[in-house]
Design an enzyme around this catalytic site. Structure first.
Site, PDB file in Angstrom:
ATOM      1  N   LYS A  89      38.304  13.174 -20.890  1.00  0.00           N
ATOM      2  CA  LYS A  89      37.042  12.737 -21.134  1.00  0.00           C
ATOM      3  C   LYS A  89      37.114  10.981 -20.680  1.00  0.00           C
ATOM      4  O   LYS A  89      37.882  10.539 -21.448  1.00  0.00           O
ATOM      5  CB  LYS A  89      36.467  12.708 -22.397  1.00  0.00           C
ATOM      6  CG  LYS A  89      35.070  12.413 -22.577  1.00  0.00           C
ATOM      7  CD  LYS A  89      34.119  13.388 -21.999  1.00  0.00           C
ATOM      8  CE  LYS A  89      32.543  12.651 -21.700  1.00  0.00           C
ATOM      9  NZ  LYS A  89      32.450  12.151 -20.464  1.00  0.00           N
ATOM     10  N   LYS A 125      40.182   8.928 -17.076  1.00  0.00           N
ATOM     11  CA  LYS A 125      39.433   8.020 -16.335  1.00  0.00           C
ATOM     12  C   LYS A 125      39.419   7.894 -14.776  1.00  0.00           C
ATOM     13  O   LYS A 125      40.414   8.539 -14.411  1.00  0.00           O
ATOM     14  CB  LYS A 125      40.021   6.203 -16.748  1.00  0.00           C
ATOM     15  CG  LYS A 125      38.960   5.257 -16.722  1.00  0.00           C
ATOM     16  CD  LYS A 125      38.023   5.514 -17.778  1.00  0.00           C
ATOM     17  CE  LYS A 125      36.738   4.231 -17.452  1.00  0.00           C
ATOM     18  NZ  LYS A 125      35.972   4.120 -18.816  1.00  0.00           N
ATOM     19  N   ASP A 165      30.629   4.258 -15.855  1.00  0.00           N
ATOM     20  CA  ASP A 165      31.358   2.971 -16.241  1.00  0.00           C
ATOM     21  C   ASP A 165      30.890   1.891 -15.535  1.00  0.00           C
ATOM     22  O   ASP A 165      29.624   2.199 -14.779  1.00  0.00           O
ATOM     23  CB  ASP A 165      32.957   3.156 -16.146  1.00  0.00           C
ATOM     24  CG  ASP A 165      33.623   2.116 -17.029  1.00  0.00           C
ATOM     25  OD1 ASP A 165      33.776   2.096 -18.261  1.00  0.00           O
ATOM     26  OD2 ASP A 165      33.918   1.027 -16.292  1.00  0.00           O
ATOM     27  N   THR A 208      26.595   3.094 -26.039  1.00  0.00           N
ATOM     28  CA  THR A 208      27.909   2.073 -26.118  1.00  0.00           C
ATOM     29  C   THR A 208      27.389   0.791 -26.932  1.00  0.00           C
ATOM     30  O   THR A 208      27.854   0.463 -27.677  1.00  0.00           O
ATOM     31  CB  THR A 208      28.255   1.821 -24.709  1.00  0.00           C
ATOM     32  OG1 THR A 208      28.725   2.977 -24.127  1.00  0.00           O
ATOM     33  CG2 THR A 208      29.679   1.062 -24.877  1.00  0.00           C
TER      34      THR A 208
HETATM   35  P1  NDP Z   1      27.668  -2.099 -15.602  1.00  0.00           P
HETATM   36  O1  NDP Z   1      27.990  -1.945 -14.308  1.00  0.00           O
HETATM   37  O2  NDP Z   1      26.388  -1.483 -15.921  1.00  0.00           O
HETATM   38  O3  NDP Z   1      27.608  -3.818 -15.934  1.00  0.00           O
HETATM   39  C1  NDP Z   1      28.948  -4.328 -15.670  1.00  0.00           C
HETATM   40  C2  NDP Z   1      28.406  -5.861 -16.296  1.00  0.00           C
HETATM   41  O4  NDP Z   1      29.495  -6.635 -16.148  1.00  0.00           O
HETATM   42  C3  NDP Z   1      27.384  -6.393 -15.067  1.00  0.00           C
HETATM   43  O5  NDP Z   1      26.655  -7.377 -15.503  1.00  0.00           O
HETATM   44  C4  NDP Z   1      28.545  -6.950 -14.108  1.00  0.00           C
HETATM   45  O6  NDP Z   1      28.029  -8.233 -13.484  1.00  0.00           O
HETATM   46  C5  NDP Z   1      29.320  -7.589 -15.016  1.00  0.00           C
HETATM   47  N1  NDP Z   1      30.835  -7.640 -14.388  1.00  0.00           N
HETATM   48  C6  NDP Z   1      31.500  -6.258 -13.895  1.00  0.00           C
HETATM   49  N2  NDP Z   1      32.683  -6.809 -13.333  1.00  0.00           N
HETATM   50  C7  NDP Z   1      32.915  -8.047 -13.338  1.00  0.00           C
HETATM   51  C8  NDP Z   1      33.947  -9.271 -13.082  1.00  0.00           C
HETATM   52  N3  NDP Z   1      34.889  -8.726 -12.511  1.00  0.00           N
HETATM   53  N4  NDP Z   1      33.709 -10.313 -13.276  1.00  0.00           N
HETATM   54  C9  NDP Z   1      32.330 -10.786 -14.012  1.00  0.00           C
HETATM   55  N5  NDP Z   1      31.486 -10.054 -14.285  1.00  0.00           N
HETATM   56  C10 NDP Z   1      31.689  -8.644 -14.080  1.00  0.00           C
HETATM   57  O7  NDP Z   1      28.711  -1.668 -16.428  1.00  0.00           O
HETATM   58  P2  NDP Z   1      28.828  -1.098 -18.219  1.00  0.00           P
HETATM   59  O8  NDP Z   1      27.809  -2.111 -18.862  1.00  0.00           O
HETATM   60  O9  NDP Z   1      28.709   0.240 -18.192  1.00  0.00           O
HETATM   61  O10 NDP Z   1      30.251  -1.588 -18.495  1.00  0.00           O
HETATM   62  C11 NDP Z   1      30.643  -2.928 -19.103  1.00  0.00           C
HETATM   63  C12 NDP Z   1      32.072  -2.722 -19.828  1.00  0.00           C
HETATM   64  O11 NDP Z   1      31.803  -1.847 -20.943  1.00  0.00           O
HETATM   65  C13 NDP Z   1      33.191  -2.497 -19.064  1.00  0.00           C
HETATM   66  O12 NDP Z   1      34.423  -2.856 -19.549  1.00  0.00           O
HETATM   67  C14 NDP Z   1      33.257  -0.646 -19.340  1.00  0.00           C
HETATM   68  O13 NDP Z   1      34.600  -0.128 -18.964  1.00  0.00           O
HETATM   69  C15 NDP Z   1      32.943  -0.762 -20.825  1.00  0.00           C
HETATM   70  N6  NDP Z   1      32.218   0.433 -21.266  1.00  0.00           N
HETATM   71  C16 NDP Z   1      31.095   1.055 -20.872  1.00  0.00           C
HETATM   72  C17 NDP Z   1      30.790   2.242 -21.537  1.00  0.00           C
HETATM   73  C18 NDP Z   1      29.538   3.035 -20.904  1.00  0.00           C
HETATM   74  O14 NDP Z   1      28.992   3.974 -21.305  1.00  0.00           O
HETATM   75  N7  NDP Z   1      28.865   2.607 -19.888  1.00  0.00           N
HETATM   76  C19 NDP Z   1      31.681   2.763 -22.619  1.00  0.00           C
HETATM   77  C20 NDP Z   1      32.419   1.956 -23.325  1.00  0.00           C
HETATM   78  C21 NDP Z   1      32.765   0.863 -22.410  1.00  0.00           C
HETATM   79  P3  NDP Z   1      27.679  -8.032 -11.913  1.00  0.00           P
HETATM   80  O15 NDP Z   1      26.374  -7.071 -12.138  1.00  0.00           O
HETATM   81  O16 NDP Z   1      27.345  -9.200 -11.378  1.00  0.00           O
HETATM   82  O17 NDP Z   1      28.601  -7.158 -11.068  1.00  0.00           O
HETATM   83  O1  2IT Z   2      34.921   3.488 -21.434  1.00  0.00           O
HETATM   84  C1  2IT Z   2      34.180   4.373 -21.741  1.00  0.00           C
HETATM   85  O2  2IT Z   2      34.330   4.765 -23.078  1.00  0.00           O
HETATM   86  C2  2IT Z   2      33.319   4.722 -21.016  1.00  0.00           C
HETATM   87  N1  2IT Z   2      33.152   4.340 -20.065  1.00  0.00           N
HETATM   88  C3  2IT Z   2      32.450   6.263 -21.583  1.00  0.00           C
HETATM   89  C4  2IT Z   2      33.354   7.267 -21.185  1.00  0.00           C
HETATM   90  C5  2IT Z   2      32.443   8.433 -21.325  1.00  0.00           C
HETATM   91  O3  2IT Z   2      33.134   9.490 -21.192  1.00  0.00           O
HETATM   92  O4  2IT Z   2      31.275   8.590 -21.983  1.00  0.00           O
END
Ligand code: NDP
Ligand code: 2IT
Length: 450
Positions: A89, A125, A165, A208
């Site tokens: 997952k 992943k 993600d 999250t």
């Molecule tokens: P999104 O794509 O929705 O948002 C990502 C954000 O981070 C955007 O604002 C983006 O800016 C910025 N960003 C991404 N890459 C970079 C970079 N290399 N440098 C600077 N800014 C960056 O992703 P999520 O909100 O879903 O994910 C954010 C984090 O949370 C990640 O680390 C992900 O692994 C983690 N995560 C997500 C989960 C989920 O359920 N979605 C669960 C657990 C963890 P821009 O728009 O300009 O690209």
């Molecule tokens: O980093 C993470 O935990 C996620 N991007 C969510 C994974 C999931 O299966 O909901």
């Protein structure tokens, strides 16, 4: 302890240039030293060498046609890291920076995160180096269809269940699901983060961010504090950042920042959440556009501190929520945060703090919640979506949110109790890594050498 050192050396040789993976593995293995002294049987079963080796890694070509009629080629990945506790997952990341090392570090972290939720899910992943920015909906759809045309052979509701993600949200999950259904003819819970009217769980989109805030609440409560009235620094402007900000407002805190890859917004009276959602969820434009409605806010373009660090961490506040990406918070940033009065850090992103930054937080005995604990609410709610899909039920928001709160409190309790057990009571990194590892390792031992 030679085992830890030898394993890390062997990884560097056998998997060259996977620096983010070494960083994640080193943190976990270093934390396990006191456990191995106390429970040497883990070494007899050679669990360390087994746990750092993915069960399976799939790499594939993704060919699709852009709007101009040109054929584009991307790399696709799915890593099926560990299935001791349940089906693989973990999310899919679409971002041009993605390499096999990125996916490997994320998959490795996911094993322990998923174990901490207490739910039956293994670690996986996936993703691609595809850049969604600037692409039309038609291009996104064709890319997702091409990606799923290979991925569908490797996934299933009881084998491997991807989700979103970075760069993968409800739109992409919809296109991926449609192609899976076309290829297999099956309508089943093979992806999570689906739309609410065709199998998604209420509360998953928010989970999250909400979970990272609940985790901060738990950390503060242990110190006799609450979030009410606290100034909060949030990085990122995507799914996790937006719903972190939403929950902070609900709990009476004041989130004053958000950021994207081009810059940071600092709005001292509090981020305008409706505007942020419109800019990022609907229009998909740069945060600079925030100033058109709020010229009184400050915009700090990325690169203000090119020598080291990120402008968002130079602003005064009480609690920090890194919610963008890995290694976005450096040692200098950690020093600046601590110097500016931040006492609590809850990681919405995966591994957002560098190893040196983590050391600073631990040395200062800050309330520091590592990503694998603090952001586990997303994947936990994904598992609740799987449970609803397999029983053909649809749960109300109160049920999902109550469970999410309980799961986050339980993760905090496990991390704190395990840290206490190993005589380092404020070190939730140690607590998270040992507590997560023990569950996976015990299951691996019981299931034999497979
Ligand atoms: P999104 O794509 O929705 O948002 C990502 C954000 O981070 C955007 O604002 C983006 O800016 C910025 N960003 C991404 N890459 C970079 C970079 N290399 N440098 C600077 N800014 C960056 O992703 P999520 O909100 O879903 O994910 C954010 C984090 O949370 C990640 O680390 C992900 O692994 C983690 N995560 C997500 C989960 C989920 O359920 N979605 C669960 C657990 C963890 P821009 O728009 O300009 O690209
Ligand atoms: O980093 C993470 O935990 C996620 N991007 C969510 C994974 C999931 O299966 O909901």
């Amino acid at each position: 302890m030679p085992y830890v050192h030898d394993t890390l050396e062997a990884l560097r040789k056998s998997s060259p240039a996977q620096t983010e993976f070494y960083q994640a593995a080193e943190e976990v293995l270093e934390c396990l030293r006191p456990l191995f002294e106390h429970s040497p049987h883990y070494l007899d079963h050679n669990i360390i060498e087994r746990i750092v080796e993915p069960e399976r890694q799939i790499m594939f070509r993704v060919c699709w046609t852009d709007d101009a009629g040109k054929v584009q080629v991307n790399k696709g990945y799915r890593i099926q890291f560990n299935s001791a506790l349940g089906p693989y997952k973990g999310g899919l990341r679409f971002h041009p920076s993605v390499t096999s090392g990125t996916i490997k570090f994320l998959g490795f972290e996911q094993i322990f995160k998923n174990a901490l939720t207490g739910l039956p899910i293994g670690g996986g992943k996936g993703g691609s180096d595809f850049e969604p920015k600037g692409r039309s909906d038609g291009e996104i759809m064709r890319f997702c269809q091409a990606f799923m045309s290979e991925l569908y052979r490797h996934i299933g509701p009881t084998t491997d269940v991807p989700a979103g993600d970075i760069g993968v949200g409800a739109r992409e999950i919809g296109f991926l699901y449609g192609q899976y259904k076309r290829l297999t003819g099956r309508y089943e819970g093979v992806l999570t983060g689906k739309s609410l009217n065709w199998g998604g769980s209420i509360g998953r989109k928010e989970a999250t961010g909400y979970g990272a805030v609940y985790f901060a609440e738990n950390m503060l409560e242990a110190r006799g504090e609450t979030l009410e009235g606290k100034t909060c620094l949030v990085s990122g402007a995507g799914n996790v950042a937006i719903y972190t900000i939403e929950k902070l407002y609900e709990l009476g805190a004041i989130p004053v920042t958000c950021s994207d890859s081009r810059g940071t917004i600092h709005h001292a009276r509090g981020i305008d959440l409706d505007l942020l959602k419109e800019l990022k969820e609907v229009k998909r434009v740069s945060l600079e556009a925030y100033l058109e409605k709020h010229p009184e806010a400050r915009y700090l373009p990325a690169g203000d501190y090119p020598e080291d660090g990120h402008a968002v961490w130079r602003i005064e506040g009480d609690v920090a929520f890194p919610c963008a990406t890995q290694n976005e918070l450096t040692e200098t940033d950690a020093e600046a945060l601590l110097g500016n009065g931040v006492t609590c850090i809850s990681e919405g992103a995966n591994m957002p703090s560098t190893a040196a930054a983590v050391d600073r937080f631990l040395a200062a005995k800050a309330a520091y919640g590592p990503g694998k604990a603090a952001n586990a609410g997303g994947v936990a709610t994904s598992q609740l979506e799987m449970a609803q899909n397999s029983s053909m039920e649809k749960w109300p928001l109160e049920k999902v949110d109550t469970k999410l709160k309980e799961i986050m409190a339980n993760i905090h309790r496990q991390c704190a109790e395990t840290a206490e057990e190993f005589d380092d009571p404020t070190n939730l990194v140690l607590g998270a890594n040992i507590a997560g590892f023990r569950k996976v390792a015990d299951a691996m031992i019981e299931q034999g050498v497979v």
